[in-house]
Design a protein around this motif. Structure first.
Motif, short mmCIF file in Angstrom:
data_model
loop_
_atom_site.label_atom_id
_atom_site.label_comp_id
_atom_site.label_asym_id
_atom_site.label_seq_id
_atom_site.Cartn_x
_atom_site.Cartn_y
_atom_site.Cartn_z
N GLY A 36 7.64 0.11 2.36
CA GLY A 36 8.19 -1.25 2.37
C GLY A 36 7.17 -2.27 1.87
N TYR A 37 5.92 -2.10 2.27
CA TYR A 37 4.85 -3.02 1.84
C TYR A 37 4.70 -3.02 0.32
N VAL A 38 4.75 -1.83 -0.28
CA VAL A 38 4.56 -1.75 -1.74
C VAL A 38 5.81 -2.21 -2.47
N ALA A 39 6.97 -1.71 -2.04
CA ALA A 39 8.19 -1.89 -2.83
C ALA A 39 8.81 -3.27 -2.66
N PHE A 88 -4.24 -2.18 -15.68
CA PHE A 88 -3.94 -2.14 -14.25
C PHE A 88 -3.70 -3.56 -13.75
N ALA A 89 -2.67 -3.77 -12.95
CA ALA A 89 -2.57 -5.02 -12.20
C ALA A 89 -3.47 -4.88 -10.98
N PRO A 90 -4.06 -5.99 -10.52
CA PRO A 90 -4.86 -5.88 -9.29
C PRO A 90 -3.95 -5.62 -8.10
N VAL A 91 -4.29 -4.62 -7.32
CA VAL A 91 -3.48 -4.27 -6.15
C VAL A 91 -4.43 -4.01 -4.98
N GLY A 92 -4.19 -4.69 -3.88
CA GLY A 92 -5.05 -4.53 -2.70
C GLY A 92 -4.56 -3.42 -1.79
N ASN A 93 -5.37 -3.13 -0.79
CA ASN A 93 -4.98 -2.23 0.32
C ASN A 93 -4.50 -0.85 -0.12
N PHE A 140 -12.90 -8.36 -11.74
CA PHE A 140 -12.71 -8.61 -10.32
C PHE A 140 -11.62 -9.64 -10.11
N GLN A 141 -10.62 -9.29 -9.29
CA GLN A 141 -9.56 -10.26 -8.95
C GLN A 141 -10.00 -11.05 -7.73
N LEU A 142 -10.05 -12.36 -7.91
CA LEU A 142 -10.54 -13.24 -6.85
C LEU A 142 -9.40 -13.98 -6.18
N TYR A 143 -9.34 -13.87 -4.86
CA TYR A 143 -8.59 -14.83 -4.07
C TYR A 143 -9.63 -15.82 -3.56
N SER A 144 -9.43 -17.11 -3.84
CA SER A 144 -10.39 -18.08 -3.32
C SER A 144 -10.24 -18.13 -1.80
N LEU A 168 -8.52 -14.84 -11.42
CA LEU A 168 -8.32 -15.72 -10.26
C LEU A 168 -6.81 -15.84 -9.99
N THR A 169 -6.37 -15.29 -8.88
CA THR A 169 -4.94 -15.32 -8.57
C THR A 169 -4.60 -16.61 -7.82
N VAL A 170 -3.65 -17.36 -8.39
CA VAL A 170 -3.37 -18.69 -7.82
C VAL A 170 -1.94 -18.81 -7.24
N VAL A 248 -6.63 -16.90 -15.27
CA VAL A 248 -5.86 -17.39 -14.12
C VAL A 248 -4.53 -16.65 -14.06
N LYS A 249 -4.30 -15.99 -12.92
CA LYS A 249 -3.10 -15.14 -12.76
C LYS A 249 -2.09 -15.80 -11.82
N GLY A 250 -0.82 -15.77 -12.26
CA GLY A 250 0.23 -16.32 -11.40
C GLY A 250 0.80 -17.59 -12.00
N ASP A 304 2.49 -9.83 -16.37
CA ASP A 304 2.96 -8.77 -15.48
C ASP A 304 4.18 -9.24 -14.70
N SER A 305 4.78 -8.29 -14.00
CA SER A 305 5.95 -8.46 -13.12
C SER A 305 7.20 -7.89 -13.77
N GLY A 306 7.47 -6.64 -13.48
CA GLY A 306 8.71 -6.02 -13.93
C GLY A 306 8.57 -5.03 -15.06
N ILE A 307 7.34 -4.73 -15.49
CA ILE A 307 7.18 -3.72 -16.54
C ILE A 307 7.46 -2.35 -15.92
N GLY A 327 1.94 -2.79 -12.05
CA GLY A 327 1.58 -2.75 -10.63
C GLY A 327 2.17 -1.54 -9.93
N ARG A 328 3.38 -1.71 -9.38
CA ARG A 328 3.96 -0.66 -8.53
C ARG A 328 3.99 0.73 -9.18
N PRO A 329 4.29 0.86 -10.49
CA PRO A 329 4.34 2.23 -11.04
C PRO A 329 3.05 3.02 -10.77
N PHE A 330 1.88 2.40 -10.98
CA PHE A 330 0.67 3.20 -10.76
C PHE A 330 0.39 3.40 -9.27
C1 FNR Z 1 0.04 -6.64 -5.55
N1 FNR Z 1 -0.37 -7.70 -6.37
C2 FNR Z 1 -1.59 -8.27 -6.16
N2 FNR Z 1 -2.02 -9.27 -6.99
C3 FNR Z 1 -3.24 -9.81 -6.84
O1 FNR Z 1 -3.62 -10.68 -7.62
N3 FNR Z 1 -4.06 -9.39 -5.82
C4 FNR Z 1 -3.70 -8.43 -4.94
O2 FNR Z 1 -4.45 -8.07 -4.05
C5 FNR Z 1 -2.40 -7.86 -5.10
N4 FNR Z 1 -1.97 -6.91 -4.23
C6 FNR Z 1 -0.77 -6.27 -4.45
C7 FNR Z 1 -0.38 -5.24 -3.61
C8 FNR Z 1 0.79 -4.52 -3.88
C9 FNR Z 1 1.19 -3.39 -2.98
C10 FNR Z 1 1.58 -4.86 -5.01
C11 FNR Z 1 2.82 -4.09 -5.35
C12 FNR Z 1 1.21 -5.92 -5.81
C13 FNR Z 1 0.48 -8.14 -7.49
C14 FNR Z 1 0.16 -7.36 -8.77
O3 FNR Z 1 -1.10 -7.69 -9.28
C15 FNR Z 1 1.17 -7.66 -9.88
O4 FNR Z 1 1.27 -9.03 -10.08
C16 FNR Z 1 2.55 -7.09 -9.60
O5 FNR Z 1 2.49 -5.85 -8.92
C17 FNR Z 1 3.27 -6.90 -10.93
O6 FNR Z 1 4.56 -6.54 -10.73
P1 FNR Z 1 5.10 -5.02 -10.81
O7 FNR Z 1 4.48 -4.34 -12.01
O8 FNR Z 1 4.74 -4.38 -9.52
O9 FNR Z 1 6.55 -5.30 -10.98
#
Ligand code: FNR
Length: 377
Positions: A36-39, A88-93, A140-144, A168-170, A248-250, A304-307, A327-330
């Motif tokens: 649920g967290y990922v999807a 790669f999209a930045p993905v945490g956790n 490096f993806q930065l959250y301020s 920098l994700t905003v 700048v991302k977002g 990104d978002s929806g590829i 993001g989610r595919p990988f």
């Molecule tokens: C993310 N995304 C994300 N973005 C970011 O800037 N920092 C982060 O830590 C995270 N963490 C994160 C966790 C998980 C589980 C997901 C699925 C996504 C967002 C990510 O970088 C990207 O914007 C989206 O995943 C792109 O959309 P798709 O490809 O998943 O549709």
């Protein structure tokens, strides 16, 4: 890759070919909470759904009988040559889905020769991920945070550990993710050390030593993060304090793209965070054209978002993106088979993209961008 090589490779594989297949298998393998967290997306998940529906309304007219025995998929981004415009999209956790988490993804990125973008909220530290990525490319993806000293030190650690750009994700303040709330899911619950990058940060330790003596780590981190006080002025300040380019991302609004560049951004990433943050905001692909126009080639525009397959990569590039992030595919590839799973997902995108270019009668990214898009609503 030849047909024979592809067949041989496919005999060994366990990873599904399609996004639907990846998602189904990940759903079966992961706990309800982690899946649920990922999807999931924010709120009613309208933006999550529309991100995909918007792609399905777009198509392009190919050429044929062109000489396409050689297809050049390479691009140059921020002065670096990359084999494909797919990152790669930045993905945490990521430890939630596989014990090797970001280390596996960073290793896969190295072998694929594309940058690994390490999230601030990774389950391993900036230093550990750099080590796993070895001599690969990494950003490096930065959250301020609300504490500028802590924010700057995260950037300094990235600089010292061979990261070559800051993303920098905003678009993240505080989300309303119903599935996570229903499942009572917190990414750093389940026995994981919370916020490794903050906890390991000497400036964080120094600035919050006193608070940590009387309050919990969770409350201490929450006093500075997430940060809803970031402004364009702060971007300008930050850009002057680092030698690294900041993307700048977002961004969904052309005016924000203009302001970001005015305040020092060296790249724009059009994204709505995969529908995970603001429910009801527009599908990211529908925001791309106006932003490309506004940016007018001053800096690269990523998307990104929806590829979900190579045709989406084609569409985003035809619309003017310089590269896309997935993001989610990988993440599902990681869940299913660690480093190898991540690698397989990207190699599928690469090969399908190369074949799609050939089928569209184009042999370079430059030519791809000249194709016309049509709406098939
Ligand atoms: C993310 N995304 C994300 N973005 C970011 O800037 N920092 C982060 O830590 C995270 N963490 C994160 C966790 C998980 C589980 C997901 C699925 C996504 C967002 C990510 O970088 C990207 O914007 C989206 O995943 C792109 O959309 P798709 O490809 O998943 O549709």
């Amino acid at each position: 890759m030849s047909e024979r090589e592809l067949k041989e490779k496919n005999q060994e594989r366990t990873i599904p070919f399609t996004f639907q297949g990846l998602e189904e298998q990940a759903r079966a393998k992961l706990s309800k909470e982690v899946f649920g967290y990922v999807a999931s997306g924010a709120g009613t998940e309208q933006t999550l759904r529309k991100n995909l529906e918007a792609f399905d309304q777009l198509t392009f007219r190919p050429h044929t009988c062109m000489q396409v025995d050689k297809v050049y998929t390479e691009i140059e981004l921020l002065g670096t040559k990359l084999p494909f415009p797919i990152l790669f999209a930045p993905v945490g956790n990521q430890k939630q889905v596989h014990p090797d988490g970001e280390l596996a993804s960073a290793r896969a990125a190295n072998s694929l020769q594309i940058p690994y973008i390490a999230s601030t909220v990774s389950s391993y530290t900036i230093e550990q991920i750099a080590k796993a990525n070895e001599n690969g490319k990494r950003w490096f993806q930065l959250y301020s945070t609300k504490d500028d000293e802590v924010t700057l030190n995260l950037v300094k650690r990235a600089e010292q550990n061979g990261y070559s750009a800051i993303v920098l994700t905003v678009d993240m303040a505080q989300s309303w993710r119903v599935r996570d709330m229903k499942n009572n899911f917190l990414p750093f619950s389940r026995g994981q050390q919370p916020y490794p990058n903050l906890v390991s940060d000497p400036v964080f330790q120094q600035n919050y030593q006193g608070k940590l003596e009387t309050d919990s780590l969770e409350n201490t981190v929450r006093s500075i993060f997430p940060n809803s006080t970031f402004t364009w002025k702060k971007l300008k300040k930050l850009s002057k304090k680092t030698s690294l380019p900041i993307l700048v991302k977002g961004i969904l609004n052309p005016e924000d793209a203009r302001l970001a560049i005015q305040h020092g951004a060296k790249g724009i990433i059009v994204s709505n965070h995969g529908g995970r943050m603001l429910d009801g905001c527009m599908p990211a692909i529908n925001a791309l054209t106006d932003i490309v126009k506004e940016v007018d080639r001053k800096v690269p525009v990523l998307f990104d978002s929806g590829i979900r397959s190579a045709k989406d990569v084609m569409i985003a590039l035809i619309m003017g993106a310089d590269a896309v992030l997935i993001g989610r595919p990988f993440v599902y590839g990681l869940a299913l088979n660690g480093e190898k799973g991540v690698q397989t997902v990207f190699l599928d995108y690469f090969e399908e993209f190369r074949r799609s270019m050939r089928l569209a009668g184009i042999s370079s990214i430059h030519q791809l961008k000249k194709l016309k898009l049509y709406n098939i609503k």
